[in-house]
Write a protein that holds these residues in place. Structure first.
Motif, PDB file in Angstrom:
ATOM      1  N   LEU A   1     -14.261 -36.572  94.564  1.00 40.82           N
ATOM      2  CA  LEU A   1     -12.888 -37.008  94.831  1.00 40.82           C
ATOM      3  C   LEU A   1     -12.624 -38.448  94.403  1.00 40.82           C
ATOM      4  O   LEU A   1     -13.501 -39.305  94.489  1.00 40.82           O
ATOM      5  CB  LEU A   1     -12.583 -36.890  96.334  1.00 40.82           C
ATOM      6  CG  LEU A   1     -12.007 -35.555  96.824  1.00 40.82           C
ATOM      7  CD1 LEU A   1     -12.915 -34.403  96.473  1.00 40.82           C
ATOM      8  CD2 LEU A   1     -11.775 -35.609  98.335  1.00 40.82           C
ATOM      9  N   THR A   2     -11.403 -38.705  93.976  1.00 43.68           N
ATOM     10  CA  THR A   2     -10.962 -40.066  93.668  1.00 43.68           C
ATOM     11  C   THR A   2     -10.457 -40.725  94.946  1.00 43.68           C
ATOM     12  O   THR A   2     -10.233 -40.056  95.973  1.00 43.68           O
ATOM     13  CB  THR A   2      -9.817 -40.058  92.646  1.00 43.68           C
ATOM     14  OG1 THR A   2      -8.671 -39.414  93.245  1.00 43.68           O
ATOM     15  CG2 THR A   2     -10.204 -39.308  91.372  1.00 43.68           C
ATOM     16  N   VAL A   3     -10.230 -42.025  94.885  1.00 41.19           N
ATOM     17  CA  VAL A   3      -9.683 -42.718  96.046  1.00 41.19           C
ATOM     18  C   VAL A   3      -8.283 -42.204  96.358  1.00 41.19           C
ATOM     19  O   VAL A   3      -7.874 -42.132  97.527  1.00 41.19           O
ATOM     20  CB  VAL A   3      -9.688 -44.253  95.826  1.00 41.19           C
ATOM     21  CG1 VAL A   3      -8.755 -44.672  94.687  1.00 41.19           C
ATOM     22  CG2 VAL A   3      -9.319 -44.988  97.118  1.00 41.19           C
ATOM     23  N   GLU A   4      -7.557 -41.779  95.333  1.00 40.03           N
ATOM     24  CA  GLU A   4      -6.225 -41.199  95.553  1.00 40.03           C
ATOM     25  C   GLU A   4      -6.328 -39.892  96.342  1.00 40.03           C
ATOM     26  O   GLU A   4      -5.479 -39.604  97.195  1.00 40.03           O
ATOM     27  CB  GLU A   4      -5.524 -40.955  94.214  1.00 40.03           C
ATOM     28  CG  GLU A   4      -5.062 -42.210  93.487  1.00 40.03           C
ATOM     29  CD  GLU A   4      -6.154 -42.878  92.652  1.00 40.03           C
ATOM     30  OE1 GLU A   4      -5.876 -43.927  92.039  1.00 40.03           O
ATOM     31  OE2 GLU A   4      -7.293 -42.354  92.621  1.00 40.03           O
ATOM     32  N   ASP A   5      -7.373 -39.104  96.052  1.00 42.38           N
ATOM     33  CA  ASP A   5      -7.580 -37.853  96.800  1.00 42.38           C
ATOM     34  C   ASP A   5      -7.843 -38.153  98.275  1.00 42.38           C
ATOM     35  O   ASP A   5      -7.305 -37.475  99.163  1.00 42.38           O
ATOM     36  CB  ASP A   5      -8.771 -37.082  96.226  1.00 42.38           C
ATOM     37  CG  ASP A   5      -8.516 -36.533  94.821  1.00 42.38           C
ATOM     38  OD1 ASP A   5      -7.358 -36.208  94.521  1.00 42.38           O
ATOM     39  OD2 ASP A   5      -9.487 -36.435  94.057  1.00 42.38           O
ATOM     40  N   PHE A   6      -8.673 -39.140  98.534  1.00 37.39           N
ATOM     41  CA  PHE A   6      -8.974 -39.487  99.915  1.00 37.39           C
ATOM     42  C   PHE A   6      -7.723 -39.966 100.641  1.00 37.39           C
ATOM     43  O   PHE A   6      -7.524 -39.671 101.829  1.00 37.39           O
ATOM     44  CB  PHE A   6     -10.070 -40.562  99.972  1.00 37.39           C
ATOM     45  CG  PHE A   6     -11.457 -40.028  99.716  1.00 37.39           C
ATOM     46  CD1 PHE A   6     -12.094 -39.235 100.655  1.00 37.39           C
ATOM     47  CD2 PHE A   6     -12.114 -40.307  98.524  1.00 37.39           C
ATOM     48  CE1 PHE A   6     -13.364 -38.734 100.428  1.00 37.39           C
ATOM     49  CE2 PHE A   6     -13.386 -39.805  98.288  1.00 37.39           C
ATOM     50  CZ  PHE A   6     -14.020 -39.019  99.238  1.00 37.39           C
ATOM     51  N   ALA A   7      -6.882 -40.706  99.937  1.00 34.96           N
ATOM     52  CA  ALA A   7      -5.633 -41.172 100.539  1.00 34.96           C
ATOM     53  C   ALA A   7      -4.724 -39.994 100.876  1.00 34.96           C
ATOM     54  O   ALA A   7      -4.091 -39.960 101.947  1.00 34.96           O
ATOM     55  CB  ALA A   7      -4.927 -42.133  99.586  1.00 34.96           C
TER      56      ALA A   7
END
Length: 289
Positions: free
Chosen positions: A273-279
């Motif tokens: 996952l990207t940081v955008e996914d985690f957000a």
């Protein structure tokens, strides 16, 4: 500002003499390895892209090797040092080596993890040979606490450098990678050999460059909410996100609902996952319901 005078910087003999005079022996407890090579500190300043108008914060200045080179290149340098003896000695070293720049230097005798404010103008850059045992927490604290820091260059253990700069899908992608990406665009900026330190560490070192995002990540979730998801996702790396986030969400079913709402497969794992996914996951988590 003049270019760095070789006599200004500290060489191996200078470092050892200064340490002997102060009765200093580098300690593993504080991750102290002093840079004794003038060419290396010049390279760090050059790689960091320090500008004449910069206000630089340095964490763990030690005996002042990097501090002096930074003072020659930047407008101001604020050094944060926890060690009592080193903190007491550093202003005198600056005064002796760079008397015409001494009034552009400030010392904060404090634990960098507890620093909440710095004297003088807001910092624009962070450049440091970070103590290896606390490198990631210190880096993340400084980036979080001082949003005016636009550019960062830190020297850390090579393995930590790889983790910080790792992209999603990499074997070493994890909590440091995601949290650093929350703040900045991160990349490896070079390798540093062991022989430029005293004492020579048992590990290789690496430079990491972090350029703060032009705009914060677009999300309705707070940093704390996003980081809570990140911590939970990587606490048990082998588990799917549905299982890994069960505690965070309250149940595996609630985790699956949040993941689906965020457009993330419940069978995925955190390292993909990207940081955008985690957000996006944080936006649909228990705090949002």
């Amino acid at each position: 500002m003049s270019s760095t005078d070789p006599d200004v910087l500290l060489g191996p003999a200078d470092i050892r003499a200064l340490a002997a005079r102060l009765g200093v022996r580098p300690t593993k407890q504080r991750g102290q390895n002093f840079v004794i090579d003038a060419n290396t500190v010049r390279r760090i300043v050059r790689t960091a892209g320090v500008r004449p108008e910069d206000v630089v914060v340095e964490v763990g200045p030690g005996l002042g090797s990097l501090t002096l080179a930074l003072l020659e290149a930047a407008d101001r340098v604020t050094a944060v040092e926890i060690d009592d003896v080193l903190a007491a000695a550093l202003p005198a070293t600056v005064e002796a080596r760079l008397p015409h720049r001494a009034d552009h230097f400030a010392l904060v005798h404090h634990d960098a993890l507890r620093v909440t404010e710095l004297p003088g103008p807001a910092p624009t850059a962070l450049v440091a040979n970070l103590p290896y045992n606390v490198a990631v927490p210190v880096l993340l604290h400084m980036l979080g606490r001082f949003p005016t820091i636009e550019r960062t260059l830190v020297m850390v253990q090579a393995e930590v450098a790889d983790r910080l700069a790792a992209p999603p899908g990499s074997k070493v992608y994890g909590v440091p990678s995601v949290k650093a990406a929350w703040y900045a665009h991160v990349k490896r900026a070079g390798a540093i050999g062991r022989n430029v330190f005293w004492p020579a560490p048992n590990v290789d070192s690496g430079l990491v460059s972090l350029i703060r995002r032009d705009e914060p990540l677009r999300t309705t979730a707070t940093r704390e909410e996003v980081f809570a998801v990140v911590d939970a996702a990587f606490a048990q790396r082998r588990k799917t996100l549905r299982a890994a986030l069960a505690g965070w969400a309250g149940s595996a079913g609630a985790a699956e609902e949040a993941l689906k709402a965020a457009g993330v497969s419940p069978q995925a794992r955190g390292e993909s996952l990207t940081v955008e996914d985690f957000a996006a996951i944080a936006e649909h988590g228990p705090a949002a319901s």
